[in-house]
Each structure stands twice: as structure tokens, then as C-alpha cells.
Design a protein around this motif. Sequence first.
Motif, PDB file in Angstrom:
ATOM      1  N   ASN A   1       0.109   7.541 -36.348  1.00 27.53           N
ATOM      2  CA  ASN A   1       0.097   8.526 -37.423  1.00 27.53           C
ATOM      3  C   ASN A   1       0.188   9.943 -36.882  1.00 27.53           C
ATOM      4  O   ASN A   1       0.999  10.751 -37.350  1.00 27.53           O
TER       5      ASN A   1
ATOM      6  N   SER B   1      -4.348  11.856 -45.293  1.00 24.00           N
ATOM      7  CA  SER B   1      -3.349  11.632 -46.346  1.00 24.00           C
ATOM      8  C   SER B   1      -2.969  12.933 -47.047  1.00 24.00           C
ATOM      9  O   SER B   1      -1.792  13.197 -47.313  1.00 24.00           O
TER      10      SER B   1
ATOM     11  N   ALA C   1       5.141   9.236 -46.138  1.00 27.83           N
ATOM     12  CA  ALA C   1       4.898   7.831 -45.789  1.00 27.83           C
ATOM     13  C   ALA C   1       3.877   7.665 -44.664  1.00 27.83           C
ATOM     14  O   ALA C   1       3.379   6.558 -44.447  1.00 27.83           O
ATOM     15  N   THR C   2       3.549   8.745 -43.944  1.00 24.96           N
ATOM     16  CA  THR C   2       2.650   8.599 -42.794  1.00 24.96           C
ATOM     17  C   THR C   2       1.239   8.130 -43.158  1.00 24.96           C
ATOM     18  O   THR C   2       0.598   7.458 -42.347  1.00 24.96           O
TER      19      THR C   2
ATOM     20  N   LEU D   1       0.423   5.732 -44.879  1.00 21.66           N
ATOM     21  CA  LEU D   1       0.391   4.270 -44.903  1.00 21.66           C
ATOM     22  C   LEU D   1      -0.193   3.709 -43.608  1.00 21.66           C
ATOM     23  O   LEU D   1      -0.823   2.646 -43.602  1.00 21.66           O
TER      24      LEU D   1
ATOM     25  N   ARG E   1      -4.010   3.441 -43.648  1.00 20.97           N
ATOM     26  CA  ARG E   1      -4.617   2.359 -44.442  1.00 20.97           C
ATOM     27  C   ARG E   1      -5.024   1.190 -43.572  1.00 20.97           C
ATOM     28  O   ARG E   1      -5.856   0.375 -43.963  1.00 20.97           O
ATOM     29  N   ARG E   2      -4.464   1.105 -42.365  1.00 24.43           N
ATOM     30  CA  ARG E   2      -4.797   0.013 -41.450  1.00 24.43           C
ATOM     31  C   ARG E   2      -5.989   0.354 -40.568  1.00 24.43           C
ATOM     32  O   ARG E   2      -6.407  -0.436 -39.733  1.00 24.43           O
TER      33      ARG E   2
END
Length: 414
Positions: free
Chosen positions: A228, A294, A391-392, A394, A397-398
Motif C-alpha cells: 500500500n 483509506s 484502489a489502494t 483495498l 482490508r487484508r
Amino acid sequence: MRSGNRLGRRFGWLWAAYGTSALGTWLAFGAFPLIAVQVLHAGPAEVAALSSAGAAVGAAVAVPLGPWVEFRRKRQVLIATDLMRFAALLTVPAAFALGALTFLQLLLVSVVVAAADITFRAASGAHLKNLLPAEDLLAANARFESTSWTITIVGPPLGGAAIGLLGPVATVVADAVSHLLSALCIRATGGHEVRPGSREAARTRAGDLLDGWRYILSDAALRPLFLNTALFNGLVMAVQPLLVVLMLGQLGFAPWQYGLAFAAPSVGGLLGSRLARPLVTRFGQHRVLVVAGSLRAVWPIGLAFPGPGTGGLLLVIGVEFGLILCCGVFNPVHAAHRLQRTVTDRVSRTLTAWAVTTKGTTALLTALWGVLGGLLGPRTAVGLAGVLLLATPLLLRRLGRTLPAASEPARDRA
């Protein structure tokens, strides 16, 4: 958790070293390109090479230094890299005074400084982890972040004034002296530091060069943060040259307006760094990392829409303020978590791999977006980067929800 005023005398000297060298760096910001143009009459291609090739080659040179630093006393490495930067930078005014300055020398000095910067950061992270308990790392990194944004506000105007009065070579002297003062501050931290590892472990092998990347990619919490931050930082920095063309060229802003648009919002970074600790205390590290990480991706797309005049300038200032505010919250939490998560005998290699990847990604994306800017126009290319940045989050979220600190054997503190 101890308050920031009680992190100890040794941290106070380390903090002073950080602030001193950061101020010198910002005072001399842009000095090398100016010297290349004004003194050596370099063209656009040479100036671009000085900015990009110096950083890229410096990052490559720093790769084998990560494993080497891991098994050395970190305070000694910090002092040595500060003195290396002092000596390298001082050759520029010396050669200028003798009438012997060349473009090749500027390029070599930029490589040495870039490699020393990465090595210094890797060693300082390991030293900080050894200096403070895990619960104080966020407070320490918040102080570093606050200092960084404060100096970002005051450094470039002071450097610009110094360049106007004394010329760019004078600011290089100031930068060199700042690293000497930093070395003296680090020496003043004192204390006994046990040499990590054994003599056999201290021998760098070819396979050790990738240890930092292997460690990051095998860790479920570090891997998404690593991907990220590399992608986010690369895309944000890639559009900076295009914004120069857009604002100073197509939109007709004056240079002082361009400087104001990116200096004034740095107040947001100072505010964000002060909010980081209270937000973590209230909401937890995981939530702050995900939410702030985010939100910072939402702002850059706005840079594709400014128009001419006061309205366009205010739009850029507002977008930059929101972006920097979120980064000011995210950065110290991210830095503290990275240190907490990494075991002590992997910190230098991990931070080196992180910095090399970030710099390499930034160089690659900057070159690519330069091509896209030529094909699509600067505004469209800036907008495309903004869309990709959306989109970064996303990757975040992991991120593991518990974010446990790395387990490691007991060790002696410096």
C-alpha cells in the motif's frame, strides 16, 4: 504510556539530531538542480538525471548495506552516515571555490547522500526500537512526524531566502553542517550498546540481500502495508512534475502561488501528527491505520480539477490540506506498527528493503507518468493517478485486525 516529554534524555538527543538534519535538508531543497543550471549550465536532461538517477543509484547502493547494518552498533552507523553526508556535501562548495565543480561530481554526491540517507533511516529505526519500549514508539514517531511537517513549513522559505541572498552553494554548506551537528547530537545520546549478532553472522552473504523483502512478504500484517505505501507514495510523487506543468504553465499561476499551494497545507501534517496518539488510544491501531490510510487516497483525484485564478488555487490548497492531514495521522501509526511488528534482528534489513522499494517505485512511476503526461496531457494523467489511488485502500482490508507485535527473545537494551 509515558508522555512525549518523558521519553528520556537519550531520545531527546536523537530527536534533536533528526530535526537538525531535516532542517538542513529542507534549507538546501532544490539546491543541486539550481547549481547544475546556474553554475554548470546543464540542460533539462541533465537536471532530470541528477534528480532521478542519483536517487535510484543511491537506493541500489543501499541494498547490501541493510544486512551489513543489522549486525553493527546502530549508534556508530548513525554517526558514520552523518559524517559521510557532511564530507560528501562539503566537496561541492570546496570544488566551487576552486573553480573545479563538475556535473559528474554533483551526480556522485547525490548518489552518496541518497545511499547514506537510506542507511541512516534503517539504522535509526533499529536504534529507536532498542532505545524505547514498544508502547512509546508511537509517541516518538508522532514527534518525528510533527517535526518533519513543521520544518516543511519553515525550511523552504528560509532556504529560498538564503539562495536569493547567498546563492545555492551556501545552502549546501548549511546542509553539510546540519549533518555534522546531527552526528554530535547522536554522540551525546551516550549509553552502552551491545553489538548485535556474532562475528560469523556479521559477514554479509549474497542471500542476505533479499532478507528484508522475504521478511516483509512473509508477514501477513507487514505485506499489505508495504504494498500500500509503496504504491501510494509512488503515485502521489509521480504527479508532482505534472502539477508544475499544469499550474505554472496551463493555468498561469505565479511561482509564489505554486509554492503557497504546497507549503500552507503542511499545517495539516502538523495537526494530524498531534491527533495520531489520541485517535489510537480511542479507536485502536488497526482502525486508525485503515481509516486514515483509506481517507488519504480520496483526496489526490481533486488535483485534476483546478481552474485558473483564486478558486483553482484554493481548491489545490484544500485538497493538499486534506491529503496531508490524513498522512500526518497515518504515518506515525504506520511507522510505530512497523517497528513493533518487526523483530529486532530484522529491523535494519526490513527498513532498507522498504525504503529501496519505495524510492524505486517512485522513480519508475514518475518516469511512466512523464510519458503519460506527454501523451494524454498533464490534467488527464493526474486524474488517472487519482483514480488508481482510490484502489489502494483495498490492500489495507487484508491487514490483520489484531496487529500483534512480533515475538522475540529477551534482549538487553542500549
